[in-house]
Design an enzyme around this catalytic site. Structure first.
Site, PDB file in Angstrom:
ATOM      1  N   ARG A 174       0.815  -1.215   0.000  1.00 34.17           N
ATOM      2  CA  ARG A 174       0.000   0.000   0.000  1.00 34.17           C
ATOM      3  C   ARG A 174       0.849   1.265   0.000  1.00 34.17           C
ATOM      4  O   ARG A 174       0.529   2.263   0.646  1.00 34.17           O
ATOM      5  CB  ARG A 174      -0.971   0.012   1.198  1.00 34.17           C
ATOM      6  CG  ARG A 174      -1.941  -1.144   1.225  1.00 34.17           C
ATOM      7  CD  ARG A 174      -2.843  -1.186  -0.018  1.00 34.17           C
ATOM      8  NE  ARG A 174      -3.695  -2.367   0.005  1.00 34.17           N
ATOM      9  CZ  ARG A 174      -3.375  -3.505  -0.597  1.00 34.17           C
ATOM     10  NH1 ARG A 174      -2.241  -3.628  -1.264  1.00 34.17           N
ATOM     11  NH2 ARG A 174      -4.190  -4.542  -0.554  1.00 34.17           N
ATOM     12  N   SER A 223     -11.013  -0.252   2.853  1.00 38.90           N
ATOM     13  CA  SER A 223     -10.328  -0.665   4.073  1.00 38.90           C
ATOM     14  C   SER A 223      -9.683   0.551   4.734  1.00 38.90           C
ATOM     15  O   SER A 223      -8.976   1.317   4.083  1.00 38.90           O
ATOM     16  CB  SER A 223      -9.249  -1.704   3.757  1.00 38.90           C
ATOM     17  OG  SER A 223      -9.841  -2.883   3.248  1.00 38.90           O
ATOM     18  N   GLU A 293      -4.709   3.328   6.322  1.00 39.31           N
ATOM     19  CA  GLU A 293      -4.262   3.465   4.935  1.00 39.31           C
ATOM     20  C   GLU A 293      -5.110   4.488   4.202  1.00 39.31           C
ATOM     21  O   GLU A 293      -4.840   4.835   3.060  1.00 39.31           O
ATOM     22  CB  GLU A 293      -4.291   2.122   4.200  1.00 39.31           C
ATOM     23  CG  GLU A 293      -5.643   1.501   4.005  1.00 39.31           C
ATOM     24  CD  GLU A 293      -5.555   0.212   3.184  1.00 39.31           C
ATOM     25  OE1 GLU A 293      -6.126   0.182   2.089  1.00 39.31           O
ATOM     26  OE2 GLU A 293      -4.926  -0.760   3.642  1.00 39.31           O
TER      27      GLU A 293
END
Length: 301
Positions: A174, A223, A293
């Protein structure tokens, strides 16, 4: 009309909005207004906006699909640049693709599947644009953008257009070197693998079915927390008893614990409260501090 607005109109006439609510441009439907929202019609206007922001000492923020984004209730000061229609080109050259930064990732995945090209099946259900997906190395089901990128064409803050090969992008989970450089992605160059269109489509449909079964339908930013190498963040959050945790209209999803959803009138402040509550509860139970994130931007509330 302010002097800044006049200057922006000269650069991109007819493609400027003032005090534009950012909740209209994010998947979470949260966020106050941007001072100016500009949709450049091509790279020349984008370069001009960059020069203008530097000359006038006005902050400039590049907006992709708004899917991994949490915007402050007070909004974003300065200029928000949205890369839209002029940055949505898809060009096929055999198994190689040249893709504009504004192209929807699911649209690209389905176009590739129809062409019998494998490598983007994982991306069929990931919202957002390819520009943002490359920057954060978006991924799912064990695959990620780093596996298909050959190079990326970027615009630096000095106004220079560069093509950066994949091995210089420092991809990780990520993350990519583009996050640190904060360069503007213009185009991504992909290498896919020829395959059977039916088999590719079946694989993509399987992933989509899994997403539909597990992911909430309420507005979200995907997420919220990064997974740990040994454990998905959602498992830790659920294990800490956070499913359903709620502040105002912000709630940890009852369907997937790593999604924090907007039940109607969620605010940035309440969203941050829920994030912190989850982090504390997981730390108290497991001794692990979860790292978000999701990208948070805007004037502090």
């Amino acid at each position: 009309m302010t002097q800044l607005a006049v200057g922006l109109q000269e650069i991109a006439p007819g493609f400027i909005k003032t005090q534009e609510p950012m909740r209209k441009h994010t998947s979470l439907h949260i966020g106050g207004s941007a001072d100016y929202l500009v949709v450049p019609q091509g790279i020349d206007q984008l370069k001009a906006l960059l020069r203008f922001s530097q000359k006038e000492f006005v902050p400039l923020f590049i907006l992709g699909g708004g899917t991994n984004l949490l915007v402050s209730d007070k909004g974003i000061r300065g200029i928000v640049v949205k890369l839209d229609e002029s940055f949505k080109k898809i060009q096929f050259d055999g198994s190689r693709l040249n893709v504009g930064a504004g192209v929807s990732l699911p649209v690209l995945a389905f176009r590739a599947a129809r062409q019998g090209l494998s490598g983007l099946e994982f991306a069929g259900g990931i919202p957002g644009t390819i520009g943002g997906a490359v920057v954060i190395n978006a991924g799912a089901y064990g695959d990620c953008m780093a596996l298909v990128i050959r190079s990326v064409t970027v615009l630096t803050w000095e106004g220079e257009v560069l093509e950066i090969p994949a091995h210089q992008l420092n991809f990780s989970y990520r993350c990519s070197g583009l996050l640190k450089k904060n360069w503007i992605v213009l185009e991504s160059h992909l290498q896919l693998v020829p395959g059977n269109p039916i088999a590719i489509r079946k694989r993509m449909e399987s992933y989509l079915a899994q997403r539909r079964a597990k992911h909430p339908t309420e507005p979200s930013a995907g997420s919220v927390f990064k997974n740990l190498p040994e454990e998905p963040a959602g498992s830790l959050i659920e294990g800490a008893g956070c499913k359903g945790l709620r502040v105002g209209d912000v709630q940890v999803s009852l369907k997937h614990a790593n999604f924090i959803v907007n039940l109607g009138r969620a605010t940035f402040k309440d969203y941050l409260k829920v994030i912190l509550m989850v982090q504390k509860k997981v730390f108290e139970k497991y001794g692990v501090w979860l790292n978000p994130e999701i990208n948070m931007v805007g004037e502090e509330s």
